[in-house]
Design an enzyme around this catalytic site. Structure first.
Site, mmCIF file in Angstrom:
data_model
loop_
_atom_site.group_PDB
_atom_site.id
_atom_site.type_symbol
_atom_site.label_atom_id
_atom_site.label_comp_id
_atom_site.label_asym_id
_atom_site.label_seq_id
_atom_site.Cartn_x
_atom_site.Cartn_y
_atom_site.Cartn_z
ATOM 1 N N CYS A 88 39.326 48.045 17.119
ATOM 2 C CA CYS A 88 39.571 48.263 15.424
ATOM 3 C C CYS A 88 38.512 48.024 14.805
ATOM 4 C CB CYS A 88 40.874 47.524 15.363
ATOM 5 S SG CYS A 88 41.241 47.697 13.738
ATOM 6 N N ARG A 91 39.094 45.032 11.138
ATOM 7 C CA ARG A 91 39.563 43.752 11.447
ATOM 8 C C ARG A 91 39.314 42.476 10.233
ATOM 9 N NH1 ARG A 91 37.590 42.761 17.262
ATOM 10 N NH2 ARG A 91 36.601 44.622 17.086
ATOM 11 N N TRP A 261 46.096 50.698 7.230
ATOM 12 C CA TRP A 261 45.853 52.077 6.668
ATOM 13 C C TRP A 261 44.843 53.014 7.159
ATOM 14 C CZ3 TRP A 261 44.476 47.353 3.505
ATOM 15 C CH2 TRP A 261 43.238 46.913 3.673
ATOM 16 N N GLU A 266 39.824 59.387 11.001
ATOM 17 C CA GLU A 266 40.884 59.538 12.007
ATOM 18 C C GLU A 266 41.547 60.838 11.816
ATOM 19 O OE1 GLU A 266 42.304 55.196 10.936
ATOM 20 O OE2 GLU A 266 43.011 55.575 12.943
#
Ligand code: ARG
Length: 392
Positions: A88, A91, A261, A266
């Site tokens: 991720c 973070r 979010w 993506e």
């Protein structure tokens, strides 16, 4: 099952329930993991009561084979699990995670209601708040509830006889499973929202339609190309991963949907651009009038950029939180520096951190990262409707 009750000392309980060697070993393992977690918790929140808490946990494990996190432990564990998510990039805000404690909830209907509430709260009128909802954990002899969907909101993919797919091909297997369980299917658009499938302990999986009012979507338009709106593209505002278990101090919460979010790529690069997803690069290139007869015109790259421009522009105009990959790469390096200052390693997987668009134009491309599989953490088990695939 035994619960702690007054007038029943731990000693009598232990004598009464003669533990098997297997239980003993399992308990010892759980106590070790619990101790590791409690140590870490107290390192970050120094205060009284560490030894007491540890002995309390030990007693509960010996009595019941499991133990119960306090609300603070659960919230801390869920946040650290995010902090430990090496794939991720987002973070930096791990401390701000909203933790919804629904550990009393095990029934399918109640789990579904909890998920729908999660979506409404996480969306919060477009100012998206990172949120997790934690349902009942696994206990000896009884699993916690589990959600079959990989995200709370996903679009159906209907296989056509000619081998093509209407909708999102990534969800074709799940769509088939839902239809088999009696879901009538949607109107067969490219963006039919899939139902939620919840498997409660000891029960058959149950199917629930996701109420329209918790599904916030953004219609895609392009700031310079009016024709873009005619493509009829849309995407949902909240990505809520629901097929990963939260593991804290040896306790596993199989139902623990969490959401942040979106980062634009993506959607614009992967969900719309991947050849085995919506595969829109050729469509957008054609509308842009690009020469697609040779790879060397870089029509794919140019189409991908315009798709991503449309995604970021549309979310922003709709007042829905979204971030771009340049900003998010910088924030990630700020997070890394912060973690180093705190004396922690920040595990990171380069191949997931580097954005799928313009990688080398972002600072995360030009360095390497340490990686590690730490706990607390979010972990994926086997897929209930596609048992051979456990990682994606
Ligand atoms: N990549 C996934 C999707 O496109 C979502 C993964 C989680 N992303 C996030 N921004 N929290 O739906």
């Amino acid at each position: 099952m035994v619960t702690k009750s007054h007038g029943w000392s731990v000693i009598t309980a232990k004598r009464f329930f003669r533990r098997t060697a297997v239980d003993g070993e399992r308990h010892a393992g759980l106590i070790r993991e619990a101790a590791g977690f409690v140590e870490a918790f107290h390192r970050e929140f120094p205060g009284e009561g560490r030894a007491e808490r540890l002995s309390e946990i030990r007693d509960e494990i010996e009595l019941t084979g499991s133990y119960t996190h306090t609300g603070e432990e659960l919230a801390y564990g869920a946040k650290v699990a995010w902090r430990n998510s090496s794939r991720c990039i987002g973070r930096l805000y791990w401390r701000s995670l909203q933790v919804r404690d629904l550990r009393r909830v095990t029934g399918a209907k109640e789990v579904a209601a909890g998920c729908f509430e999660h979506l409404a709260e996480a969306n919060s009128g477009g100012r998206i708040r990172p949120t997790i909802t934690v349902f009942a954990p696994d206990r000896p002899g009884e699993s916690g509830p589990r959600i079959w969907n990989d995200q709370l909101i996903r679009y159906a993919g209907y296989r056509r006889p000619d081998g093509g797919v209407v909708g999102d091909p990534a969800n074709a297997d799940f769509t088939e499973a839902a239809l088999k369980l009696g879901w009538p299917g949607g109107p067969r658009t490219a963006f039919d929202v899939l139902p939620l499938i919840v498997e409660a302990p000891g029960a058959e999986p149950a199917v629930f339609e996701v109420p329209r009012d918790v599904v916030h979507e953004v219609q895609l338009v392009h700031p310079d190309h009016p024709w873009f709106a005619d493509l009829g593209l849309r995407w949902h505002a909240v990505p809520a991963i629901s097929d990963m278990a939260l593991e804290i101090g040896g306790i596993r919460y199989p139902g623990a949907p969490f959401s942040g979010w979106y980062m634009g790529t993506e959607i614009g690069a992967r969900n719309f651009g991947d050849a085995d997803r919506y595969n829109l690069l050729p469509v957008v290139a054609a509308r842009l009038g690009l020469d697609t007869t040779s790879e060397a015109t870089l029509w794919r790259d140019r189409a991908m950029v315009e798709l991503n421009v449309a995604v970021l522009h549309s979310f922003r105009s709709a007042g829905v939180t979204i971030t771009d990959h340049h900003t998010e790469s910088r924030r990630f390096l700020a997070h890394l520096a912060q973690e180093e200052r705190a004396g922690r390693i920040c595990p990171a997987d380069w191949s997931w951190i580097v954005p799928p668009l313009s990688g080398s134009a972002t600072p995360v491309f030009h360095r390497s990262f340490e990686n590690a599989d730490l706990r607390p953490g979010y972990v994926r088990g086997t897929c209930p409707y596609r048992p051979s695939r456990s990682d994606q």
